[in-house]
Design a protein around this motif. Structure first.
Motif, PDB file in Angstrom:
ATOM      1  N   ASP A  26     -18.998  -2.725   0.882  1.00  0.00           N
ATOM      2  CA  ASP A  26     -18.797  -4.160   0.701  1.00  0.00           C
ATOM      3  C   ASP A  26     -17.352  -4.546   1.027  1.00  0.00           C
ATOM      4  O   ASP A  26     -16.457  -3.710   1.090  1.00  0.00           O
ATOM      5  CB  ASP A  26     -19.199  -4.600  -0.705  1.00  0.00           C
ATOM      6  N   ARG A  27     -17.147  -5.845   1.243  1.00  0.00           N
ATOM      7  CA  ARG A  27     -15.842  -6.344   1.685  1.00  0.00           C
ATOM      8  C   ARG A  27     -14.707  -6.014   0.706  1.00  0.00           C
ATOM      9  O   ARG A  27     -13.649  -5.543   1.149  1.00  0.00           O
ATOM     10  CB  ARG A  27     -15.933  -7.845   1.956  1.00  0.00           C
ATOM     11  N   PRO A  28     -14.866  -6.241  -0.610  1.00  0.00           N
ATOM     12  CA  PRO A  28     -13.765  -5.891  -1.514  1.00  0.00           C
ATOM     13  C   PRO A  28     -13.399  -4.409  -1.467  1.00  0.00           C
ATOM     14  O   PRO A  28     -12.215  -4.054  -1.491  1.00  0.00           O
ATOM     15  CB  PRO A  28     -14.294  -6.287  -2.898  1.00  0.00           C
ATOM     16  N   SER A  29     -14.397  -3.533  -1.369  1.00  0.00           N
ATOM     17  CA  SER A  29     -14.122  -2.098  -1.287  1.00  0.00           C
ATOM     18  C   SER A  29     -13.405  -1.763   0.012  1.00  0.00           C
ATOM     19  O   SER A  29     -12.482  -0.940   0.031  1.00  0.00           O
ATOM     20  CB  SER A  29     -15.417  -1.295  -1.379  1.00  0.00           C
ATOM     21  N   LEU A  30     -13.824  -2.403   1.086  1.00  0.00           N
ATOM     22  CA  LEU A  30     -13.199  -2.166   2.386  1.00  0.00           C
ATOM     23  C   LEU A  30     -11.751  -2.660   2.377  1.00  0.00           C
ATOM     24  O   LEU A  30     -10.862  -1.999   2.915  1.00  0.00           O
ATOM     25  CB  LEU A  30     -14.007  -2.856   3.481  1.00  0.00           C
ATOM     26  N   MET A  31     -11.509  -3.785   1.721  1.00  0.00           N
ATOM     27  CA  MET A  31     -10.146  -4.313   1.629  1.00  0.00           C
ATOM     28  C   MET A  31      -9.260  -3.374   0.798  1.00  0.00           C
ATOM     29  O   MET A  31      -8.098  -3.147   1.149  1.00  0.00           O
ATOM     30  CB  MET A  31     -10.148  -5.724   1.045  1.00  0.00           C
ATOM     31  N   ARG A  32      -9.802  -2.813  -0.293  1.00  0.00           N
ATOM     32  CA  ARG A  32      -9.035  -1.856  -1.093  1.00  0.00           C
ATOM     33  C   ARG A  32      -8.722  -0.602  -0.280  1.00  0.00           C
ATOM     34  O   ARG A  32      -7.617  -0.065  -0.353  1.00  0.00           O
ATOM     35  CB  ARG A  32      -9.792  -1.489  -2.370  1.00  0.00           C
ATOM     36  N   LEU A  33      -9.691  -0.136   0.480  1.00  0.00           N
ATOM     37  CA  LEU A  33      -9.491   1.045   1.305  1.00  0.00           C
ATOM     38  C   LEU A  33      -8.424   0.779   2.372  1.00  0.00           C
ATOM     39  O   LEU A  33      -7.536   1.595   2.589  1.00  0.00           O
ATOM     40  CB  LEU A  33     -10.811   1.476   1.951  1.00  0.00           C
ATOM     41  N   PHE A  34      -8.497  -0.391   3.003  1.00  0.00           N
ATOM     42  CA  PHE A  34      -7.495  -0.749   4.003  1.00  0.00           C
ATOM     43  C   PHE A  34      -6.105  -0.770   3.364  1.00  0.00           C
ATOM     44  O   PHE A  34      -5.153  -0.220   3.894  1.00  0.00           O
ATOM     45  CB  PHE A  34      -7.809  -2.112   4.625  1.00  0.00           C
ATOM     46  N   SER A  35      -6.011  -1.390   2.203  1.00  0.00           N
ATOM     47  CA  SER A  35      -4.725  -1.478   1.502  1.00  0.00           C
ATOM     48  C   SER A  35      -4.179  -0.094   1.158  1.00  0.00           C
ATOM     49  O   SER A  35      -2.976   0.158   1.277  1.00  0.00           O
ATOM     50  CB  SER A  35      -4.889  -2.322   0.237  1.00  0.00           C
ATOM     51  N   ALA A  36      -5.051   0.807   0.751  1.00  0.00           N
ATOM     52  CA  ALA A  36      -4.624   2.169   0.427  1.00  0.00           C
ATOM     53  C   ALA A  36      -4.141   2.910   1.672  1.00  0.00           C
ATOM     54  O   ALA A  36      -3.217   3.723   1.597  1.00  0.00           O
ATOM     55  CB  ALA A  36      -5.754   2.935  -0.236  1.00  0.00           C
ATOM     56  N   CYS A  37      -4.755   2.630   2.803  1.00  0.00           N
ATOM     57  CA  CYS A  37      -4.354   3.277   4.057  1.00  0.00           C
ATOM     58  C   CYS A  37      -3.069   2.678   4.620  1.00  0.00           C
ATOM     59  O   CYS A  37      -2.378   3.314   5.408  1.00  0.00           O
ATOM     60  CB  CYS A  37      -5.471   3.172   5.092  1.00  0.00           C
ATOM     61  N   ASP A  38      -2.758   1.459   4.210  1.00  0.00           N
ATOM     62  CA  ASP A  38      -1.526   0.789   4.625  1.00  0.00           C
ATOM     63  C   ASP A  38      -0.408   1.269   3.703  1.00  0.00           C
ATOM     64  O   ASP A  38       0.069   0.557   2.832  1.00  0.00           O
ATOM     65  CB  ASP A  38      -1.716  -0.727   4.541  1.00  0.00           C
ATOM     66  N   LYS A  81       2.650  -0.772   3.252  1.00  0.00           N
ATOM     67  CA  LYS A  81       2.323  -2.149   2.849  1.00  0.00           C
ATOM     68  C   LYS A  81       2.834  -3.203   3.835  1.00  0.00           C
ATOM     69  O   LYS A  81       3.330  -4.251   3.460  1.00  0.00           O
ATOM     70  CB  LYS A  81       2.842  -2.447   1.436  1.00  0.00           C
ATOM     71  N   SER A  82       2.654  -2.915   5.129  1.00  0.00           N
ATOM     72  CA  SER A  82       3.090  -3.838   6.179  1.00  0.00           C
ATOM     73  C   SER A  82       2.000  -4.835   6.570  1.00  0.00           C
ATOM     74  O   SER A  82       2.252  -5.744   7.351  1.00  0.00           O
ATOM     75  CB  SER A  82       3.503  -3.046   7.425  1.00  0.00           C
ATOM     76  N   GLY A  83       0.792  -4.635   6.046  1.00  0.00           N
ATOM     77  CA  GLY A  83      -0.324  -5.502   6.436  1.00  0.00           C
ATOM     78  C   GLY A  83      -1.097  -4.949   7.618  1.00  0.00           C
ATOM     79  O   GLY A  83      -2.031  -5.578   8.112  1.00  0.00           O
ATOM     80  N   ARG A  84      -0.689  -3.769   8.049  1.00  0.00           N
ATOM     81  CA  ARG A  84      -1.391  -3.084   9.132  1.00  0.00           C
ATOM     82  C   ARG A  84      -1.183  -1.590   8.954  1.00  0.00           C
ATOM     83  O   ARG A  84      -0.263  -1.159   8.263  1.00  0.00           O
ATOM     84  CB  ARG A  84      -0.910  -3.567  10.489  1.00  0.00           C
ATOM     85  N   ASP A 139      -2.863  -1.542  20.566  1.00  0.00           N
ATOM     86  CA  ASP A 139      -1.528  -2.105  20.349  1.00  0.00           C
ATOM     87  C   ASP A 139      -0.659  -1.235  19.444  1.00  0.00           C
ATOM     88  O   ASP A 139       0.458  -1.600  19.101  1.00  0.00           O
ATOM     89  CB  ASP A 139      -1.612  -3.530  19.811  1.00  0.00           C
ATOM     90  N   GLY A 140      -1.181  -0.081  19.026  1.00  0.00           N
ATOM     91  CA  GLY A 140      -0.389   0.862  18.254  1.00  0.00           C
ATOM     92  C   GLY A 140      -0.526   0.754  16.752  1.00  0.00           C
ATOM     93  O   GLY A 140       0.135   1.484  16.018  1.00  0.00           O
ATOM     94  N   PHE A 141      -1.354  -0.159  16.295  1.00  0.00           N
ATOM     95  CA  PHE A 141      -1.620  -0.250  14.867  1.00  0.00           C
ATOM     96  C   PHE A 141      -3.029  -0.773  14.653  1.00  0.00           C
ATOM     97  O   PHE A 141      -3.675  -1.279  15.571  1.00  0.00           O
ATOM     98  CB  PHE A 141      -0.590  -1.130  14.138  1.00  0.00           C
ATOM     99  N   ILE A 142      -3.499  -0.612  13.418  1.00  0.00           N
ATOM    100  CA  ILE A 142      -4.852  -1.044  13.062  1.00  0.00           C
ATOM    101  C   ILE A 142      -4.709  -2.217  12.100  1.00  0.00           C
ATOM    102  O   ILE A 142      -4.137  -2.067  11.013  1.00  0.00           O
ATOM    103  CB  ILE A 142      -5.631   0.096  12.379  1.00  0.00           C
ATOM    104  N   ASP A 143      -5.198  -3.381  12.522  1.00  0.00           N
ATOM    105  CA  ASP A 143      -5.187  -4.514  11.591  1.00  0.00           C
ATOM    106  C   ASP A 143      -6.511  -4.527  10.829  1.00  0.00           C
ATOM    107  O   ASP A 143      -7.410  -3.728  11.098  1.00  0.00           O
ATOM    108  CB  ASP A 143      -4.917  -5.836  12.312  1.00  0.00           C
ATOM    109  N   TYR A 144      -6.619  -5.418   9.855  1.00  0.00           N
ATOM    110  CA  TYR A 144      -7.825  -5.419   9.020  1.00  0.00           C
ATOM    111  C   TYR A 144      -9.086  -5.694   9.836  1.00  0.00           C
ATOM    112  O   TYR A 144     -10.127  -5.089   9.589  1.00  0.00           O
ATOM    113  CB  TYR A 144      -7.712  -6.420   7.865  1.00  0.00           C
TER     114      TYR A 144
END
Length: 108
Positions: free
Chosen positions: A2-14, A17-20, A52-57
Motif C-alpha cells: 500500500d501507498r503508506p508502506s511504500l512511502m515509509r520504505l522510500f523514506s528509509a531508503c533515502d 533525507k534528500s527526498g531522493r 538521472d542518477g537518483f531515484i525519486d518517489y
C-alpha cells in the motif's frame, strides 16, 4: 504494497533525507539487506528509469513491484541475522522492523 508502506520504505531508503535515493543511499540499504555487490548497480539502474542518477518517489513506486519480484525479498528471510535479539530473523525483517520503529518515533 500500500501507498503508506511504500512511502515509509522510500523514506528509509533515502538515508541522507534528500527526498531522493542516490546511489550511495541505495548501496547502504542493499548492503544492509545482504544484496550481492555485483547486483547493486543493476538494481539501481532498474529503478532509475530516466537515468538521472537518483531515484525519486515516482520512479520508486512505479518500479517497486517489478524490481522487488526480480530481487525476491523473500530470500532475505532465509538469511541469518547477526543480531542476537532477533536470532533467526533475516535482514529484510530487521530492515522492515527498523522502518516501523523509526516511523512510530517520528509520529510522536
Amino acid at each position: 504494497m500500500d501507498r503508506p508502506s511504500l512511502m515509509r520504505l522510500f523514506s528509509a531508503c533515502d538515508v541522507n533525507k534528500s527526498g531522493r535515493i542516490e546511489f550511495g543511499d541505495f548501496t547502504a540499504v542493499c548492503r544492509e539487506l545482504n544484496v550481492p555487490e555485483s547486483e547493486i548497480r543493476t538494481l539501481f539502474d532498474r529503478f532509475d528509469a530516466d537515468e538521472d542518477g537518483f531515484i525519486d518517489y515516482n520512479e520508486f513506486s512505479s518500479r517497486f513491484q517489478e524490481v522487488s519480484q526480480t530481487l525476491d525479498v523473500s530470500t532475505f528471510a532465509a538469511l541469518t541475522c547477526s543480531s542476537p535479539s532477533r536470532a533467526g530473523a533475516g535482514p529484510w525483517e530487521d530492515f522492515v522492523g527498523r522502518i516501523d520503529v523509526e516511523f512510530q518515533l517520528s509520529e510522536r
